[in-house]
Design an enzyme around this catalytic site. Structure first.
Site, PDB file in Angstrom:
ATOM      1  N   GLY A   1       0.822  -1.212   0.000  1.00 46.16           N
ATOM      2  CA  GLY A   1       0.000   0.000   0.000  1.00 46.16           C
ATOM      3  C   GLY A   1       0.852   1.256   0.000  1.00 46.16           C
ATOM      4  O   GLY A   1       0.546   2.236  -0.690  1.00 46.16           O
ATOM      5  N   THR A   2       1.922   1.242   0.758  1.00 50.26           N
ATOM      6  CA  THR A   2       2.781   2.434   0.844  1.00 50.26           C
ATOM      7  C   THR A   2       3.341   2.795  -0.526  1.00 50.26           C
ATOM      8  O   THR A   2       3.286   3.953  -0.960  1.00 50.26           O
ATOM      9  CB  THR A   2       3.935   2.179   1.846  1.00 50.26           C
TER      10      THR A   2
ATOM     11  N   ASN B   1      -7.926   3.679   8.920  1.00 50.65           N
ATOM     12  CA  ASN B   1      -7.361   2.522   9.617  1.00 50.65           C
ATOM     13  C   ASN B   1      -7.600   2.535  11.118  1.00 50.65           C
ATOM     14  O   ASN B   1      -7.663   1.486  11.740  1.00 50.65           O
ATOM     15  CB  ASN B   1      -5.850   2.432   9.331  1.00 50.65           C
TER      16      ASN B   1
ATOM     17  N   GLN C   1      -7.596  -0.069   3.563  1.00 50.83           N
ATOM     18  CA  GLN C   1      -8.436  -0.640   4.621  1.00 50.83           C
ATOM     19  C   GLN C   1      -9.831  -1.021   4.116  1.00 50.83           C
ATOM     20  O   GLN C   1     -10.582  -1.691   4.832  1.00 50.83           O
ATOM     21  CB  GLN C   1      -8.578   0.351   5.785  1.00 50.83           C
TER      22      GLN C   1
ATOM     23  N   SER D   1      -3.593  -3.229  -0.585  1.00 48.48           N
ATOM     24  CA  SER D   1      -2.464  -3.969  -0.006  1.00 48.48           C
ATOM     25  C   SER D   1      -2.873  -5.404   0.300  1.00 48.48           C
ATOM     26  O   SER D   1      -3.952  -5.642   0.855  1.00 48.48           O
ATOM     27  CB  SER D   1      -2.026  -3.258   1.284  1.00 48.48           C
TER      28      SER D   1
ATOM     29  N   HIS E   1      -1.694  -7.661   2.516  1.00 48.10           N
ATOM     30  CA  HIS E   1      -1.730  -8.217   3.881  1.00 48.10           C
ATOM     31  C   HIS E   1      -2.901  -7.722   4.721  1.00 48.10           C
ATOM     32  O   HIS E   1      -3.059  -8.148   5.867  1.00 48.10           O
ATOM     33  CB  HIS E   1      -0.382  -7.997   4.584  1.00 48.10           C
TER      34      HIS E   1
ATOM     35  N   CYS F   1       1.310   1.584  12.525  1.00 52.45           N
ATOM     36  CA  CYS F   1       2.500   2.339  12.148  1.00 52.45           C
ATOM     37  C   CYS F   1       2.882   3.362  13.202  1.00 52.45           C
ATOM     38  O   CYS F   1       3.982   3.870  13.183  1.00 52.45           O
ATOM     39  CB  CYS F   1       2.278   3.043  10.818  1.00 52.45           C
TER      40      CYS F   1
END
Ligand SMILES: Cc1ncc(COP(=O)(O)O)c(C=O)c1O
Length: 388
Positions: free
Chosen positions: A70-71, A149, A177, A197, A199, A323
């Site tokens: 995602g980042t 998130n 998310q 993302s 995961h 994070c």
């Protein structure tokens, strides 16, 4: 095994995802760019996953770029569009994930961009009227997350994207998310770019994707061998991509039952928690919220200490976003919805998933009062020490 209530941080890999990845570590280990059979098999796996991912989003295969997560998808979307546009203004919101906020800060610092940070209301939502006012002739991109998130609040993405389309401005959403938890259809939402993302949706870590509507110009951010149609160079993470594809297929097939399951558990949990008389303040909105997310504050409690106590009792829960653990600053998201520093420093996030059960919820409600008591005792002892 501890009870896992932190699915917004990451999810376990689904057995069918692991099964889909397995051959690409062993007998099918080829490089997807190579012309012999082993390479061609790997490239088939990548293209199958592209189709599975596109189907989940109602997109076309050529509109999917695989990334390392995602980042990277957020970085590629924001830097890529801004650099291609020649314009220097970005509109975002104050509650974005650091992957968006830090990318905007980077462009402010190194690319001479101006960034407008839209506020949110008590439910964590951006007001479309604020977006209307923020757009200028210099605006290159609007980037507003689909779901938060920390609180689970869902943005009015279609309304925001419509405003951008009418003004001829590109709209990106960080849907990391949202994908796999609520319906996400890029045509229905009218977004131009969307990040996801692996995961967060029962896929592996270190893989994600960026949807880029056909015709949208993007300056690549990773230069090299011209992979992913020249838009993201680097040898493809074939096992990861195959896993992401399977995770996308499962998300598409199981979405409705996932939503029902998570929402029923979350609502039952909140009902039971309220009966404990712990003076909880709910930070997640009642409506327009991810089905399995419940964020609340216990004013006066140090949430990091409570997380430690709950861990001892066998439960994995989060303070704020994954994070930001390790940092002691109160959550920027909880503050943005109008809570005090004390409330933001005492917020706990529970995010439920496929494997959670009613019995786990009941057990959690059983242990919470004692964990809160112990967290209080530790907080009192340490403030006593500090006072000396
Ligand atoms: C909203 C949001 N965006 C982006 C990310 C980053 O995704 P990844 O961990 O795949 O880099 C996260 C992860 O927590 C997230 O919650």
């Amino acid at each position: 095994m501890a009870v896992y209530f932190d699915h917004n941080a990451t999810t376990p890999v689904h057995p069918r995802v692991r099964e889909a990845m397995e051959p690409y570590f062993h007998e099918e280990f080829g490089n997807a760019s190579c012309l012999y059979r082993l390479g061609i098999n790997a490239s088939y796996a990548v293209e199958k996953a592209r189709l599975q991912t596109a189907r989940l989003l109602n997109a076309r295969e050529e509109e999917i770029i695989f990334t390392s997560g995602g980042t990277e998808a957020d970085n590629l979307a924001i830097k890529g569009v801004v650099m291609a546009s020649g314009k220097r203004h970005i509109v975002t919101s104050v509650i974005e994930h650091p992957a968006v906020l830090q990318t905007c800060a980077f462009l402010e610092h190194y690319w001479d961009c101006r960034v407008t940070y839209l506020p949110v209301d008590a439910y964590g939502r951006v007001d479309p009227a604020d977006l209307e006012k923020a757009i200028t002739s210099e605006t290159a991109l609007v980037t507003i997350m689909a779901a938060n998130n920390e609180t689970g609040s869902i943005q009015p993405v279609r309304e925001l994207a419509d405003i951008c389309r009418q003004r001829g401005i590109l709209f990106h959403t960080d849907a990391v998310q949202a994908v796999g938890k609520i319906p996400v259809d890029v045509q229905g939402l009218r977004v131009d770019l969307l990040s996801l993302s692996g995961h967060k949706m029962y896929g592996p870590k270190g893989v994600g994707a960026l949807y880029v509507r056909k015709g949208v110009e993007l300056v690549p951010q990773a230069h090299g061998g011209g992979h992913e149609g020249g838009r993201r160079s680097g040898t493809e993470n074939v096992p990861g991509i195959a896993g992401l594809g399977m995770a996308a297929e499962l998300s598409r097939n199981e979405l409705n039952s996932r939503i029902r399951h998570a929402a029923a558990l979350r609502d039952g949990l909140w009902e039971r928690l309220q009966r404990l008389n712990l003076n909880l303040v709910r930070n997640s909105p009642d409506g327009n919220c991810l089905p399995g997310t419940l964020n609340f504050s216990l004013p006066g409690i140090n949430s990091r200490e409570l997380v430690r106590q709950l861990d001892e009792a066998g439960f994995c829960v989060a303070t704020g976003s994954a994070c930001s653990t390790g940092k002691t600053t109160p959550s920027h998201v909880i503050k943005a919805i109008g809570r005090s520093d004390a409330a933001a420093a005492s917020s706990i996030r529970i995010s439920l998933g496929e494997g959670n059960t009613e019995a786990e919820i009941a057990a959690f409600v059983e242990v919470l009062p004692r964990a809160v008591e112990q967290a209080w005792a530790v907080s009192r002892a340490s403030s006593g020490r500090e006072g000396r």
